[in-house]
Design an enzyme around this catalytic site. Structure first.
Site, PDB file in Angstrom:
ATOM      1  CG  ASP A 272      -2.138   0.717   1.007  1.00  0.00           C
ATOM      2  OD1 ASP A 272      -2.078   1.810   0.209  1.00  0.00           O
ATOM      3  OD2 ASP A 272      -3.149   0.638   1.802  1.00  0.00           O
ATOM      4  CD  GLU A 468      -6.976   5.743   2.618  1.00  0.00           C
ATOM      5  OE1 GLU A 468      -5.840   5.577   3.186  1.00  0.00           O
ATOM      6  OE2 GLU A 468      -6.774   5.627   1.364  1.00  0.00           O
TER       7      GLU A 468
HETATM    8  C1  BGC Z   1      -5.215   3.002   0.201  1.00  0.00           C
HETATM    9  C2  BGC Z   1      -5.500   1.987  -0.745  1.00  0.00           C
HETATM   10  C3  BGC Z   1      -5.312   2.614  -2.108  1.00  0.00           C
HETATM   11  C4  BGC Z   1      -3.775   3.519  -2.138  1.00  0.00           C
HETATM   12  C5  BGC Z   1      -3.701   4.263  -3.628  1.00  0.00           C
HETATM   13  C6  BGC Z   1      -4.018   3.760   0.324  1.00  0.00           C
HETATM   14  O1  BGC Z   1      -3.976   5.209   0.893  1.00  0.00           O
HETATM   15  O2  BGC Z   1      -5.111   2.498   1.537  1.00  0.00           O
HETATM   16  O3  BGC Z   1      -6.572   1.516  -0.558  1.00  0.00           O
HETATM   17  O4  BGC Z   1      -5.411   1.698  -3.381  1.00  0.00           O
HETATM   18  O5  BGC Z   1      -3.805   4.690  -1.139  1.00  0.00           O
HETATM   19  O6  BGC Z   1      -4.632   5.365  -3.952  1.00  0.00           O
END
Ligand code: BGC
Length: 609
Positions: A272, A468
């Site tokens: 990630d 998030e």
């Molecule tokens: C998230 C992921 C996402 C990635 C790319 C991260 O902050 O946890 O779910 O795919 O960013 O944008």
């Protein structure tokens, strides 16, 4: 299992044999489009580029996306001394439609799909999403999220279809089948995320610690993975969370022994966003641990030069064995071959590029169907719903005419945004009601409620967009200190959305609006937009009917259609069921799951599944 032909394996092995160390190292890097030019992609042999949430080229039109992908593709295919042409792989968060792009169909979030619980619908949505993604020259989405969210305070609850692992496992393969298709010109690569235990952290802390024994980890959080892998998912993303204190990004047992060994996963594991950075204070330790644990492709937001230098040095010094690097490269190449990237023409020449599928009427109609079918009716006194077309409606509530609130996070911007300025096309609840009601007054605060003029009030309330960690609900800093202290490595947290998982505490303005209208003597139908279940006893008490719409996306007209019973022939009215138990004030604790007592409505309500 990936179905590659013998000649595909030969191509891959031939490339690995001939690639220089620098090219192999470049191949395992993915960085953000803002951090890298096409020339740098060429010169550093970069394997993959992504758009982080809200990162869009030019004016954010499909043609801007295709031009950008064309430029990266041409750079990656430039042959030169020590440089073999290897097509770039471009990834985006098309997590509810191709929702970074202006004018795309924004489908309901996963929590809505859990309320519908229909694999066929999920497959159709995956298909439509893939087509919209392909029209912009992109090959890969970081979806579906297979989280089994067990604590409603988690800011990513809406990315989870359900607290019930069986429900998530039922929809997971359909999602993959829809997105990937036959990996022909209509399929993109899916990415199962976040591996594993993302929905199980203590206190619902994003990136926190999932403290369960292995049997429970497997029973709940791993459950959706085997069926999704069996459907052929090409990629998996490691999770930010820890498992009993150890971060998944550095977890060899989880990534290598379990996922690649026991579950037989042959595709690539991506980290990630800067996910390895939290493993240790020393960056070279982070890189070595991530690579040795089984990460194949590294999502590095900016400091990719340091990453490349570090990996190259570590391989030269034997801290990372070259066979591990080769294995990572092999997995990345397998995905590129399986997607047909070695034989496809440049993005601009691919069949769906720039075709008018982004936000097309068929996709919007599909999204409207999903909206109608995902509404969960919690209360309907005196059979107030469905409404007659002759009803004179007062439409109130802060979200009555708000596309941004309907769509939630991961919509054009990473966090999404309230208001109608970001999202092009689509319809608000207001648009939907206006099209069907004989009379509809829009008055967000409901001050004009008048029983001589209004037969009923529809009041659209609830949460505002978040994504998030910014969506977490946390009573105080002490929670973080207590929970974070269990984790080896660092914990990155953001300001929470609020302190208590009750709507009145988060949004007192909603109860004020409902109370005002009720006091004026107009019957109230509440429509709640939310990314998770919240205690709503006072709001339920002020409502004659109460409908949970979750995060329905750009097609709010679907709500209007359901309110008036104007669904197509043969479609049931309000078939949605709670994918999560609905709490009551002072009731069951915040965590949820198997326990269905002491809640306001159990999972599966209106009737058990
Ligand atoms: C998230 C992921 C996402 C990635 C790319 C991260 O902050 O946890 O779910 O795919 O960013 O944008």
């Amino acid at each position: 299992m990936l179905s590659l032909r013998p000649e595909d394996h030969a191509l891959i092995e031939g490339l690995i044999e001939r690639m220089s160390l620098a090219q192999k190292v470049g191949q395992i890097l993915q960085t953000e489009r803002l951090a890298i030019t096409p020339e740098e992609v060429r010169d550093h042999h970069v394997g993959s580029v992504l758009s982080g949430g809200g990162s869009c080229p030019g004016d954010n039109r499909p043609s801007d996306w295709v031009s950008m992908n064309d430029a990266y593709w041409a750079a990656s295919m430039t042959e030169g001394p020590g440089r073999l042409p290897i097509p770039i792989l471009y990834g985006v968060d098309a997590v509810h439609g191709h929702s970074n792009v202006r004018g795309a169909t924004v489908f309901p979030h996963n929590i809505n799909l859990g309320a519908i619980n229909d694999p066929d619908l999920v497959r159709r949505i995956g298909r439509a999403t893939a087509r919209e993604v392909l029209s912009t020259g992109v090959d890969w989405t970081f979806a579906p999220t297979l989280a089994v969210a067990r604590d409603r305070r988690w800011g990513r609850t809406y990315e989870s279809c359900s607290e019930d692992p069986a429900l998530v496992a039922r929809l997971a393969p359909a999602f993959v089948e829809g997105l990937q298709g036959d990996l022909d010109d209509e399929g993109i690569a899916a990415c199962l995320k976040h591996f594993v235990g993302d929905g199980g952290t203590s206190e619902g802390i994003e990136q926190g610690d999932t403290r369960v024994d292995e049997a429970e980890l497997r029973r709940i959080h791993l459950a959706p993975y085997p069926p999704a892998l069996a459907a052929g998912a090409l990629t998996v993303m490691a999770s930010f969370n820890s498992w009993n204190g150890d971060k998944c990004h550095g977890h060899r047992y989880l990534l290598t022994d379990l996922l690649k060994g026991e579950l037989g996963f042959e595709g690539l594991v991506i980290s990630d966003w800067d996910g390895i950075d939290y493993l240790d204070d020393d960056y070279s330790q982070c890189v070595a641990r991530g690579l040795n644990a089984g990460i194949d492709l590294f999502m590095v937001s900016e400091n990719w030069r340091t990453f490349l230098k570090t990996v190259e040095r570590q391989v030269r010094e034997g801290i990372v064995h070259e066979s591990r690097l080769d294995d990572a490269v092999r997995r990345i190449l397998r995905v590129k071959v399986a997607l047909g990237l070695f034989t496809k023409p440049r993005p601009a020449r691919r069949p769906l590029a720039k075709q008018p599928v982004l936000g097309c009427p068929e996709h919007r109609a599909l999204a409207r169907e999903a909206v109608r079918r995902s509404l969960v009716l919690l209360k309907n006194d005196d059979a107030l719903l469905p409404l007659a077309r002759t009803a004179r409606v007062l439409l109130a509530g802060k979200s009555a005419n708000d596309l941004g609130n309907q769509c939630g996070g991961f919509t054009v911007e990473w966090q999404g945004a309230s208001g109608n300025h970001l999202i092009e096309g689509g319809s608000t609840v207001f648009d939907g009601i206006r099209a069907l009601a004989s009379a509809c007054d829009l008055d967000p605060e409901g001050r004009s409620a008048d029983p001589t003029k209004h037969d009923v009030a529809v009041v659209v309330i609830g949460e505002r967009p978040y994504a998030e960690g910014l969506g977490d609900i946390r009573s105080g800093e002490d929670v973080l200190i207590r929970e974070g202290s269990q984790i080896r490595g660092t914990l990155k947290t953001l300001e929470p959305y609020g302190q208590e998982a009750a709507l009145e505490a988060l949004h007192p303005e909603d109860l004020e609006t409902l109370t005002r209208i009720k006091a004026n003597g107009v019957p109230v139908i509440t429509v709640m937009l939310c990314g998770r279940p919240l205690a709503t006893d006072p709001e339920l008490a002020q409502s004659n009917a109460f409908l949970v719409a979750w995060l329905p996306g750009s097609e709010g007209a679907g709500i209007g259609e359901a309110l008036f019973g104007a669904q197509p022939e043969g479609e049931a009215l309000f078939p949605g069921r709670l994918p999560f138990a609905w709490p009551k004030d002072g009731g069951a604790p915040q965590w949820q799951g198997d326990e269905q007592e002491n809640v306001r409505f159990p999972r599966g309500f209106p009737w058990p599944r």
